[in-house]
Motif scaffolding. Sequence first.
Motif, mmCIF file in Angstrom:
data_model
loop_
_atom_site.group_PDB
_atom_site.id
_atom_site.type_symbol
_atom_site.label_atom_id
_atom_site.label_comp_id
_atom_site.label_asym_id
_atom_site.label_seq_id
_atom_site.Cartn_x
_atom_site.Cartn_y
_atom_site.Cartn_z
ATOM 1 N N UNK A 8 0.825 -1.204 0.000
ATOM 2 C CA UNK A 8 0.000 0.000 0.000
ATOM 3 C C UNK A 8 0.863 1.259 0.000
ATOM 4 N N UNK A 9 1.920 1.255 0.820
ATOM 5 C CA UNK A 9 2.775 2.439 0.902
ATOM 6 C C UNK A 9 3.502 2.706 -0.403
ATOM 7 N N UNK A 10 3.993 1.661 -1.080
ATOM 8 C CA UNK A 10 4.659 1.845 -2.368
ATOM 9 C C UNK A 10 3.661 2.375 -3.400
ATOM 10 N N UNK A 11 2.458 1.789 -3.415
ATOM 11 C CA UNK A 11 1.440 2.254 -4.350
ATOM 12 C C UNK A 11 1.064 3.711 -4.121
ATOM 13 N N UNK A 12 0.889 4.091 -2.860
ATOM 14 C CA UNK A 12 0.547 5.473 -2.549
ATOM 15 C C UNK A 12 1.671 6.426 -2.924
ATOM 16 N N UNK A 13 2.911 6.030 -2.627
ATOM 17 C CA UNK A 13 4.049 6.903 -2.939
ATOM 18 C C UNK A 13 4.196 7.102 -4.441
ATOM 19 N N UNK A 14 4.086 6.025 -5.214
ATOM 20 C CA UNK A 14 4.206 6.140 -6.665
ATOM 21 C C UNK A 14 3.060 6.968 -7.245
ATOM 22 N N UNK A 70 12.557 14.853 -8.862
ATOM 23 C CA UNK A 70 11.358 14.465 -8.122
ATOM 24 C C UNK A 70 11.348 12.972 -7.836
ATOM 25 N N UNK A 71 11.676 12.160 -8.864
ATOM 26 C CA UNK A 71 11.690 10.704 -8.687
ATOM 27 C C UNK A 71 12.738 10.280 -7.657
ATOM 28 N N UNK A 72 13.921 10.905 -7.732
ATOM 29 C CA UNK A 72 14.987 10.575 -6.780
ATOM 30 C C UNK A 72 14.570 10.935 -5.357
ATOM 31 N N UNK A 73 13.949 12.089 -5.180
ATOM 32 C CA UNK A 73 13.530 12.511 -3.838
ATOM 33 C C UNK A 73 12.495 11.544 -3.259
ATOM 34 N N UNK A 74 11.492 11.200 -4.063
ATOM 35 C CA UNK A 74 10.478 10.260 -3.595
ATOM 36 C C UNK A 74 11.094 8.892 -3.313
ATOM 37 N N UNK A 75 12.015 8.444 -4.186
ATOM 38 C CA UNK A 75 12.640 7.125 -4.012
ATOM 39 C C UNK A 75 13.480 7.070 -2.750
ATOM 40 N N UNK A 78 11.143 6.979 0.300
ATOM 41 C CA UNK A 78 10.502 5.673 0.468
ATOM 42 C C UNK A 78 11.528 4.604 0.847
ATOM 43 N N UNK A 79 12.710 4.650 0.177
ATOM 44 C CA UNK A 79 13.747 3.662 0.486
ATOM 45 C C UNK A 79 14.213 3.779 1.926
ATOM 46 N N UNK A 80 14.330 5.029 2.421
ATOM 47 C CA UNK A 80 14.758 5.213 3.806
ATOM 48 C C UNK A 80 13.736 4.612 4.771
ATOM 49 N N UNK A 81 12.457 4.818 4.484
ATOM 50 C CA UNK A 81 11.407 4.265 5.357
ATOM 51 C C UNK A 81 11.430 2.742 5.345
ATOM 52 N N UNK A 82 11.708 2.163 4.155
ATOM 53 C CA UNK A 82 11.723 0.702 4.052
ATOM 54 C C UNK A 82 12.992 0.120 4.656
ATOM 55 N N UNK A 83 14.135 0.744 4.386
ATOM 56 C CA UNK A 83 15.421 0.180 4.790
ATOM 57 C C UNK A 83 15.747 0.407 6.261
ATOM 58 N N UNK A 84 15.138 1.413 6.881
ATOM 59 C CA UNK A 84 15.454 1.684 8.288
ATOM 60 C C UNK A 84 15.184 0.470 9.172
#
Length: 365
Positions: A8-14, A70-75, A78-84
């Motif tokens: 859900x979080x990946x879908x919302x972020x994209x 924009x894509x890099x900032x969002x990525x 999101x990556x930080x939230x997932x990888x933490x």
Amino acid sequence: MRLTGLFRQIGLSMSAMIIFAILAIWTGSWIFFAVIYDIDPNLVSQPDDTYPKLAEWLWILFMLVFGLVLAVCFSIRLARRILEPINSVMDNVRRVAHGDLAARATAGDRSLGETAMLVDDFNSMAERLQRTASESRTWNAAIAHELRTPVTILRGTLQGVVDGVFQPEEIEFPALLSQVENLGRLIEDLRTLSLLDSGQLQLRLADADLATEVRQAASLMAPTLAAAGLQLQLALDGGSVLCDAARLRQVVIALLDNACRYADPGPLTLSLQLDGRQCLLQLEDAGPGIDAALAPLVFDAFRRGDTARVQAHGGSGLGLAVVAAIARAHGGSASCRRSGAGGSIFCIAWPAPKGAAAEILAPST
């Protein structure tokens, strides 16, 4: 498919990134061309032009860079939230591997359901490992403590005979035999518990008159009960039950032995109830009772209550643990509660359908 957790979080972020990019490009393009037309309409291509003009190429390049940023900032966000939480698990896995069982991971953003579950499962595993290690140290210390006294007495007496300090006729052999019997009971109790923990405790199930088995076990304890000032009363339902009679005699003897050590002198009621589906074995004493906070723990190995009574009457602290182990091996449970008269009621319940004789392995717990 429901959009939940990480999906859900990946879908919302994209989706948010795409919507934001479209709005930014549309708004920016409208402003850009409006300004260009005001400055000089010739700076933009006309309908009959084959290629865009320089200003339009610059705008396309700007939009391309803007989209990439924009894509890099969002990525990254999101990556930080997932990888933490994942990095936290990885770091703490290394700590656990190097012996730090107190290591715990942090979930961070719990809206990422899968990563939060991963962290929770890791922390649960680490906590269980830590508890197991702590219990192992407790067991080792308790076993060493229980073995020390009889082994010291036996070795001291035998060493005295070897050194000529004692003559064989001066030694109280019944006392030494009692120490050996204590060692034997301790070893058998430890063996029973270890077999259950490993799932290798064998039960020899057969149809048996359980009331007769209980009565015979109680008769063996009669002299000890009388010496402790306990008057045993039996209330036993008759009938054939599929069970391991030898193990259940061990349960009865352990319960009565526990009562001899810790119960106040007075009536002691041992009852057996059969209803065709379940067996219920209960022992009720006259006191002094067990604290409500301690009652759920009395069946843990080496768990003891009143320190003064333990010092006065001894005991390995394994008797009730063996009772609970045999109950679990039969698919049942052991419990303890305070009676209305102020004493304690020890209850062993297990399913007992009739059936053919069999030999089974107790399930691991």
